[in-house]
Scaffold this active site. Structure first.
Site, PDB file in Angstrom:
ATOM      1  N   ASP A  65       0.824  -1.094  -0.163  1.00 39.26           N
ATOM      2  CA  ASP A  65       0.062   0.145   0.171  1.00 39.26           C
ATOM      3  C   ASP A  65       0.829   1.179   0.055  1.00 39.26           C
ATOM      4  O   ASP A  65       0.417   2.478  -0.291  1.00 39.26           O
ATOM      5  CB  ASP A  65      -1.056  -0.103   1.183  1.00 39.26           C
ATOM      6  CG  ASP A  65      -0.388  -0.159   2.426  1.00 39.26           C
ATOM      7  OD1 ASP A  65       0.590  -0.890   2.759  1.00 39.26           O
ATOM      8  OD2 ASP A  65      -0.767   0.593   3.503  1.00 39.26           O
ATOM      9  N   HIS A 153       7.995  -2.067  12.610  1.00 42.43           N
ATOM     10  CA  HIS A 153       6.759  -2.459  12.022  1.00 42.43           C
ATOM     11  C   HIS A 153       6.772  -3.868  11.780  1.00 42.43           C
ATOM     12  O   HIS A 153       6.340  -4.440  10.694  1.00 42.43           O
ATOM     13  CB  HIS A 153       6.588  -1.783  10.552  1.00 42.43           C
ATOM     14  CG  HIS A 153       5.200  -1.743   9.990  1.00 42.43           C
ATOM     15  ND1 HIS A 153       4.083  -1.800  10.530  1.00 42.43           N
ATOM     16  CD2 HIS A 153       5.025  -2.056   8.596  1.00 42.43           C
ATOM     17  CE1 HIS A 153       3.197  -1.975   9.927  1.00 42.43           C
ATOM     18  NE2 HIS A 153       3.636  -2.165   8.636  1.00 42.43           N
ATOM     19  N   HIS A 240      -3.242   8.123   7.267  1.00 45.43           N
ATOM     20  CA  HIS A 240      -3.415   6.726   6.987  1.00 45.43           C
ATOM     21  C   HIS A 240      -4.455   6.199   8.018  1.00 45.43           C
ATOM     22  O   HIS A 240      -4.219   5.211   8.700  1.00 45.43           O
ATOM     23  CB  HIS A 240      -2.051   6.010   7.238  1.00 45.43           C
ATOM     24  CG  HIS A 240      -2.003   4.465   6.663  1.00 45.43           C
ATOM     25  ND1 HIS A 240      -2.899   3.834   6.816  1.00 45.43           N
ATOM     26  CD2 HIS A 240      -0.647   3.894   6.290  1.00 45.43           C
ATOM     27  CE1 HIS A 240      -2.497   2.460   6.259  1.00 45.43           C
ATOM     28  NE2 HIS A 240      -1.318   2.489   5.863  1.00 45.43           N
TER      29      HIS A 240
END
Length: 280
Positions: A65, A153, A240
């Site tokens: 994305d 992440h 986001h």
């Protein structure tokens, strides 16, 4: 002064109102595109910027994305740059970026070949200058400096955040991450922190484990706000949004952030702009 434009405030789920994750940073006459989610060039065009006008592409990580329109950026910059001997596009990202760029260009090799065969002034593939980093300075040009630091992440790794500085103004772009020491250090004293946020209170109730899993490696609104507070930043810019920010619900998100952060909070739709000044 640094100007931040939220080009894409969406998520991996297609949204008719929000482009994929991407942010534009203008500083000292230079233009930086941070991540390149779906629809990024259409949003950039609406903001008055074309692919040929980019100073560099900065990638926080290689999730689809955030890099889905990489091919569009590369090809559109190539065919819309009309000066002889165009400057290669600097692309700065974590390890794996060079492989991604090479694979993208290879996937587009037929298109590239068609255009070279058709246009006499296109005699080479798109020119790129890929640099992979995980920590330290990555840019120093005409008063604009950029450095990166590791974020968290996982299992996506490595991932990085960017700090852009110009004439005393500073902006940090976190990308996707949970709270971590690397981001705290990178954001310390910054004028603004642009941070991905999700509503874990909502996502946790969705009866699909795959969707609940995203809570594991993203920051909630409150966690992003706590990071901003710890780092002592002036403004928290949320982007986001997961789930999508719905008109009329902005104050709910602001209230959650205010539990942890007493400073200025910015959020909004695609093309929302935030001006970040140097401390007076």
């Amino acid at each position: 002064m640094i100007e931040v434009t939220l080009l894409g405030t969406g998520s991996p789920i297609p949204d008719p109102n929000r482009a994929g994750p991407s942010t534009l940073v203008r500083a000292g006459g230079q233009v930086f595109l941070v991540d390149c989610g779906r629809g990024v060039l259409q949003r950039a065009a609406a903001g008055g910027v074309g692919a040929a006008g980019l100073s560099a592409l900065l990638l926080t990580h290689l999730h689809s994305d955030h890099v889905g329109d990489l091919g569009d950026v590369l090809i559109t910059r190539w065919i819309s740059t009309f000066t002889p001997d165009p400057v290669p596009l600097p692309i700065i990202g974590p390890p794996g970026t060079a492989e991604l760029v090479a694979a993208t260009l290879n996937a587009l090799r037929h298109d590239i070949g068609y255009r070279i065969a058709h246009h006499a002034d296109l005699n080479a593939p798109p020119a790129v200058d890929v640099r992979e980093h995980t920590d330290g300075p990555v840019w120093d040009r005409d008063g604009v400096s950029i450095r990166v630091a590791p974020t968290d992440h996982r299992p996506v790794a490595p991932t990085i955040g960017f700090r852009v500085e110009y004439q005393g103004a500073s902006v940090v772009l976190a990308g996707d991450t949970v709270p971590c020491a690397g981001l705290d250090e990178l954001a310390a004293g910054a004028g603004a922190l642009v941070h991905t946020v999700i509503r874990k209170d909502i996502v946790a109730t969705i009866p699909q484990q795959r969707l609940q899993d995203i809570c594991d490696y993203h920051s909630s609104v409150e966690e992003a706000a706590a990071t901003a507070a710890r780092a002592g930043v002036g403004t928290l810019v949320m982007t986001h949004y997961v789930p999508a920010l719905v008109a009329g619900q902005e104050e709910q998100w602001r209230a959650l952030a205010a539990r942890e952060f007493a400073g200025r909070v910015e959020l909004g739709d695609d093309l929302h702009r935030v001006q970040v000044d140097a401390p007076s």
